[in-house]
Design a protein around this motif. Structure first.
Motif, PDB file in Angstrom:
ATOM      1  N   SER A 115       0.842  -1.196   0.000  1.00 38.81           N
ATOM      2  CA  SER A 115       0.000   0.000   0.000  1.00 38.81           C
ATOM      3  C   SER A 115       0.877   1.246   0.000  1.00 38.81           C
ATOM      4  CB  SER A 115      -0.902   0.009   1.238  1.00 38.81           C
ATOM      5  OG  SER A 115      -1.406   1.296   1.490  1.00 38.81           O
ATOM      6  N   LEU A 116       0.689   2.117  -0.991  1.00 35.31           N
ATOM      7  CA  LEU A 116       1.454   3.346  -1.045  1.00 35.31           C
ATOM      8  C   LEU A 116       1.102   4.249   0.131  1.00 35.31           C
ATOM      9  CD1 LEU A 116       3.569   4.488  -2.971  1.00 35.31           C
ATOM     10  CD2 LEU A 116       1.752   5.756  -4.113  1.00 35.31           C
ATOM     11  N   ASP A 117      -0.168   4.274   0.504  1.00 35.60           N
ATOM     12  CA  ASP A 117      -0.570   5.081   1.665  1.00 35.60           C
ATOM     13  C   ASP A 117       0.126   4.605   2.928  1.00 35.60           C
ATOM     14  OD1 ASP A 117      -2.239   6.702   0.179  1.00 35.60           O
ATOM     15  OD2 ASP A 117      -4.046   5.536   0.610  1.00 35.60           O
ATOM     16  N   ASP A 118       0.250   3.289   3.078  1.00 39.62           N
ATOM     17  CA  ASP A 118       0.939   2.745   4.245  1.00 39.62           C
ATOM     18  C   ASP A 118       2.404   3.149   4.239  1.00 39.62           C
ATOM     19  OD1 ASP A 118       0.737   0.540   6.544  1.00 39.62           O
ATOM     20  OD2 ASP A 118       2.631   0.245   5.483  1.00 39.62           O
ATOM     21  N   TRP A 119       3.033   3.103   3.082  1.00 42.59           N
ATOM     22  CA  TRP A 119       4.436   3.511   2.999  1.00 42.59           C
ATOM     23  C   TRP A 119       4.592   4.981   3.393  1.00 42.59           C
ATOM     24  CZ3 TRP A 119       6.519   1.269  -2.317  1.00 42.59           C
ATOM     25  CH2 TRP A 119       6.439  -0.128  -2.278  1.00 42.59           C
ATOM     26  N   LEU A 120       3.703   5.832   2.908  1.00 41.35           N
ATOM     27  CA  LEU A 120       3.778   7.256   3.249  1.00 41.35           C
ATOM     28  C   LEU A 120       3.609   7.466   4.750  1.00 41.35           C
ATOM     29  CD1 LEU A 120       1.676   8.683   0.282  1.00 41.35           C
ATOM     30  CD2 LEU A 120       4.091   9.188   0.726  1.00 41.35           C
ATOM     31  N   GLU A 121       2.656   6.753   5.323  1.00 44.92           N
ATOM     32  CA  GLU A 121       2.451   6.861   6.769  1.00 44.92           C
ATOM     33  C   GLU A 121       3.655   6.317   7.529  1.00 44.92           C
ATOM     34  OE1 GLU A 121      -0.725   5.342  10.199  1.00 44.92           O
ATOM     35  OE2 GLU A 121      -1.118   4.955   8.063  1.00 44.92           O
ATOM     36  N   ARG A 122       4.204   5.221   7.033  1.00 41.79           N
ATOM     37  CA  ARG A 122       5.352   4.574   7.682  1.00 41.79           C
ATOM     38  C   ARG A 122       6.519   5.544   7.815  1.00 41.79           C
ATOM     39  NH1 ARG A 122       9.473   2.883   9.286  1.00 41.79           N
ATOM     40  NH2 ARG A 122      10.364   0.775   9.345  1.00 41.79           N
ATOM     41  N   PHE A 123       6.734   6.364   6.780  1.00 39.55           N
ATOM     42  CA  PHE A 123       7.868   7.293   6.793  1.00 39.55           C
ATOM     43  C   PHE A 123       7.463   8.726   7.100  1.00 39.55           C
ATOM     44  CE2 PHE A 123       9.176   3.811   3.884  1.00 39.55           C
ATOM     45  CZ  PHE A 123      10.231   3.324   4.648  1.00 39.55           C
ATOM     46  N   GLU A 124       6.203   8.895   7.525  1.00 39.15           N
ATOM     47  CA  GLU A 124       5.693  10.210   7.928  1.00 39.15           C
ATOM     48  C   GLU A 124       5.864  11.238   6.825  1.00 39.15           C
ATOM     49  OE1 GLU A 124       7.615  11.151  11.606  1.00 39.15           O
ATOM     50  OE2 GLU A 124       6.488   9.656  12.747  1.00 39.15           O
ATOM     51  N   LEU A 125       5.430  10.849   5.621  1.00 41.79           N
ATOM     52  CA  LEU A 125       5.537  11.712   4.455  1.00 41.79           C
ATOM     53  C   LEU A 125       4.155  12.196   4.030  1.00 41.79           C
ATOM     54  CD1 LEU A 125       8.103   9.598   2.406  1.00 41.79           C
ATOM     55  CD2 LEU A 125       8.576  11.634   3.790  1.00 41.79           C
ATOM     56  N   SER A 126       4.128  13.287   3.286  1.00 44.41           N
ATOM     57  CA  SER A 126       2.876  13.877   2.831  1.00 44.41           C
ATOM     58  C   SER A 126       2.160  12.962   1.849  1.00 44.41           C
ATOM     59  CB  SER A 126       3.157  15.223   2.159  1.00 44.41           C
ATOM     60  OG  SER A 126       2.005  15.689   1.493  1.00 44.41           O
ATOM     61  N   ALA A 127       0.852  12.871   1.983  1.00 44.66           N
ATOM     62  CA  ALA A 127       0.041  12.047   1.087  1.00 44.66           C
ATOM     63  C   ALA A 127      -0.625  12.905   0.016  1.00 44.66           C
ATOM     64  CB  ALA A 127      -1.009  11.285   1.888  1.00 44.66           C
ATOM     65  N   ASP A 128       0.061  13.920  -0.453  1.00 44.58           N
ATOM     66  CA  ASP A 128      -0.471  14.833  -1.476  1.00 44.58           C
ATOM     67  C   ASP A 128      -0.720  14.057  -2.776  1.00 44.58           C
ATOM     68  OD1 ASP A 128      -1.064  16.785  -3.279  1.00 44.58           O
ATOM     69  OD2 ASP A 128       0.790  17.931  -3.008  1.00 44.58           O
ATOM     70  N   THR A 129      -1.982  13.932  -3.167  1.00 45.37           N
ATOM     71  CA  THR A 129      -2.348  13.112  -4.325  1.00 45.37           C
ATOM     72  C   THR A 129      -2.077  13.818  -5.655  1.00 45.37           C
ATOM     73  OG1 THR A 129      -4.617  13.935  -4.189  1.00 45.37           O
ATOM     74  CG2 THR A 129      -4.122  11.844  -3.071  1.00 45.37           C
ATOM     75  N   ASP A 130      -1.724  15.101  -5.641  1.00 49.93           N
ATOM     76  CA  ASP A 130      -1.473  15.838  -6.879  1.00 49.93           C
ATOM     77  C   ASP A 130      -0.066  15.616  -7.421  1.00 49.93           C
ATOM     78  OD1 ASP A 130      -4.023  16.933  -6.856  1.00 49.93           O
ATOM     79  OD2 ASP A 130      -3.400  18.657  -5.652  1.00 49.93           O
ATOM     80  N   ARG A 131       0.805  15.056  -6.613  1.00 52.33           N
ATOM     81  CA  ARG A 131       2.187  14.857  -7.066  1.00 52.33           C
ATOM     82  C   ARG A 131       2.296  13.661  -7.998  1.00 52.33           C
ATOM     83  NH1 ARG A 131       6.277  14.318  -2.406  1.00 52.33           N
ATOM     84  NH2 ARG A 131       4.582  13.197  -1.384  1.00 52.33           N
ATOM     85  N   ASP A 132       3.278  13.684  -8.873  1.00 50.00           N
ATOM     86  CA  ASP A 132       3.571  12.549  -9.747  1.00 50.00           C
ATOM     87  C   ASP A 132       4.004  11.361  -8.895  1.00 50.00           C
ATOM     88  OD1 ASP A 132       4.287  11.560 -12.612  1.00 50.00           O
ATOM     89  OD2 ASP A 132       6.075  11.144 -11.414  1.00 50.00           O
TER      90      ASP A 132
END
Length: 255
Positions: free
Chosen positions: A41-58
């Motif tokens: 899960s990409l969302d899980d990876w973002l949460e795992r590393f405390e990164l922004s989940a901005d859906t507008d980025r490539d």
């Protein structure tokens, strides 16, 4: 200087990978390996590393940020990056790696583009009945790892008494066996000759197995001389009874 910049522990659950990861991290020279990409899960990876989940980025930019964070964590302040990959989430990991490095011709090449020259470690458990029992008991009891002093290291759900479930155990046994076959098929397809380790050898002599990995990485093996395992075995009389029953069930299925 070590010939490798990274190592990947290719494994399946209840194969001793937590013990191996903690031993490697304790050397202070071999990174800080863990399941950095555990969930598909990409969302899980973002949460795992405390990164922004901005859906507008490539997506490729997002993945570059995730992998940079993973490299920093997996190095743990050393020159070597370590990571544990479980088979259940590997297909998702491969797909995202292909997006990050679309110009590379293979999984192997993409992994080395991401992590540098990589040692692949295949950690397996020969006794698949015991592996299945360990996994199902952990799921049911909620307790996944206990420290050598008896305290709990990892609990994922409230305590409850495990119950023998023949169908679930047989299915888990088959899943673990399939994971081994899938890893072997992938190694052959990618032209990889992994360092092969077993749960049984690691459990019997943790310092010797740690020394094998450090030697293969070209690192000083002397930390293995004083390595002290800090993860206790969870197998008990119930485990032994279940293993015997499962083996009988599996034998009956073959008849």
């Amino acid at each position: 200087m070590t010939p490798y910049r990274s190592y990947v522990i290719c494994t399946s659950p209840r194969s001793g990978s937590t013990l191996l990861c903690r031993l490697l991290a304790a050397t202070g020279t071999a990174g800080r390996p863990s399941s950095l990409f555990h969930e598909p899960s990409l969302d899980d990876w973002l949460e795992r590393f405390e990164l922004s989940a901005d859906t507008d980025r490539d997506e490729r930019d997002v993945l570059a940020e995730i992998f940079a964070a993973a490299l920093d964590e997996g190095r743990g302040g050393t020159d070597i990056f370590g990571v544990r990959l479980q088979r259940h989430s590997f297909a998702f990991f491969r797909d995202k790696l292909a997006i990050l490095h679309p110009d590379r011709p293979s999984d192997h090449a993409r992994l080395e583009a991401a992590f540098g020259r990589t040692l692949f470690v295949h950690l397996t458990r020969a006794d698949k009945a015991a592996q299945a029992v360990s996994y199902v008991k952990a799921q049911q009891s909620g307790l996944w790892h206990r420290a050598s002093d008896g305290t709990e290291l990892e609990r994922l759900s409230p305590p409850r008494n495990p119950v023998y479930d023949a169908e679930l155990l047989r299915s888990t046994h088959d899943t673990m066996a399939t994971a081994d076959r899938d890893w072997e098929s992938w190694f052959a397809d990618q032209g990889i000759a992994p360092l092969r380790l077993t749960y049984e050898a690691l459990s019997d002599d943790p310092p010797a197995t740690l020394r094998l990995v450090l030697d293969a990485l070209g690192l000083d093996p002397s930390p293995a001389n004083t390595a002290v395992p800090d993860v206790a075995r969870l197998a008990d009389a119930t485990s032994r009874d279940w293993v015997a029953r499962l083996r009988a069930d599996l034998d009956a299925r073959k008849a």
